[in-house]
Design a protein around this motif. Sequence first.
Motif, short mmCIF file in Angstrom:
data_model
loop_
_atom_site.label_atom_id
_atom_site.label_comp_id
_atom_site.label_asym_id
_atom_site.label_seq_id
_atom_site.Cartn_x
_atom_site.Cartn_y
_atom_site.Cartn_z
N VAL A 40 0.84 -1.20 0.00
CA VAL A 40 0.00 0.00 0.00
C VAL A 40 0.87 1.25 0.00
N ALA A 41 1.92 1.25 0.82
CA ALA A 41 2.82 2.41 0.90
C ALA A 41 3.46 2.69 -0.45
N ALA A 42 3.90 1.65 -1.13
CA ALA A 42 4.55 1.82 -2.42
C ALA A 42 3.55 2.26 -3.49
N PHE A 43 2.37 1.65 -3.48
CA PHE A 43 1.34 2.01 -4.47
C PHE A 43 0.94 3.47 -4.32
N LEU A 44 0.66 3.90 -3.10
CA LEU A 44 0.24 5.28 -2.88
C LEU A 44 1.36 6.26 -3.24
N ALA A 45 2.60 5.88 -2.98
CA ALA A 45 3.73 6.75 -3.33
C ALA A 45 3.81 6.95 -4.83
N GLN A 46 3.73 5.85 -5.57
CA GLN A 46 3.83 5.95 -7.03
C GLN A 46 2.64 6.69 -7.64
N VAL A 47 1.45 6.35 -7.19
CA VAL A 47 0.25 6.96 -7.74
C VAL A 47 0.20 8.45 -7.42
N ALA A 48 0.63 8.83 -6.23
CA ALA A 48 0.62 10.25 -5.86
C ALA A 48 1.49 11.07 -6.79
N VAL A 49 2.66 10.53 -7.13
CA VAL A 49 3.56 11.26 -8.03
C VAL A 49 2.98 11.29 -9.44
N GLU A 50 2.47 10.15 -9.90
CA GLU A 50 1.96 10.07 -11.27
C GLU A 50 0.74 10.95 -11.50
N SER A 51 -0.05 11.17 -10.47
CA SER A 51 -1.32 11.89 -10.64
C SER A 51 -1.33 13.27 -10.01
N ALA A 52 -0.12 13.82 -9.72
CA ALA A 52 -0.05 15.11 -9.03
C ALA A 52 -0.89 15.08 -7.76
#
Length: 204
Positions: A40-52
């Motif tokens: 979850v930590a990794a997914f949210l980190a990547q998605v947050a960057v990708e989607s501003a």
Amino acid sequence: MQIGVAELIACGVQPTQARIYGPIMGDGLAVFEITTKPRVAAFLAQVAVESANFTRTEESLFYKTPERIHAMWPQRVPSLQLADTLCGKPRELANTVYSNRLGNGDPLSDDGWRYRGRGLIQLTGRSNYKVAGDALRVDYVTKPDLVAEPADALMTACWFWASIQANVLADASLIDSITRKVNGPGMVAADERRSRFEHNLQVL
């Protein structure tokens, strides 16, 4: 683990976006086994960057300078002269840089624009819309705008995450390896992705 509005806010998501994605986040993650703290930590980190930070689910393709266009797509837009003709013209730019690849037709097909990047991790190209749609049982080929809607933006991101086997990488805390699969060799914002992952681990 449970992920809702409070957990998203703790991970740095603004309240407005957290209230949109919080109620649907848990079910989406569960389908693709993104359920442990590192995943979850990794997914949210990547998605947050990708989607501003969950504010952008559609590629704008509105560029003001030819230098930036040429830097982004040096092979597709090989000269500043050509790049200059595409400034401020997102549709023409999309049909130039995404035509005849990713399952798209030629520039006149309008596929480059129709299947431009959408979702929390940007799904791009007719073939990717088809594969994701088949997996999720949604016809994204005829309804591509759906991918920009919150529920589908989330589910396509979860599907892509599973398709690159990111759970295994997250289990081993190989954040740079995930970034390379998500973002390509450019490794854009690699430091931010790592720091967000570490922060998320602490607050979840």
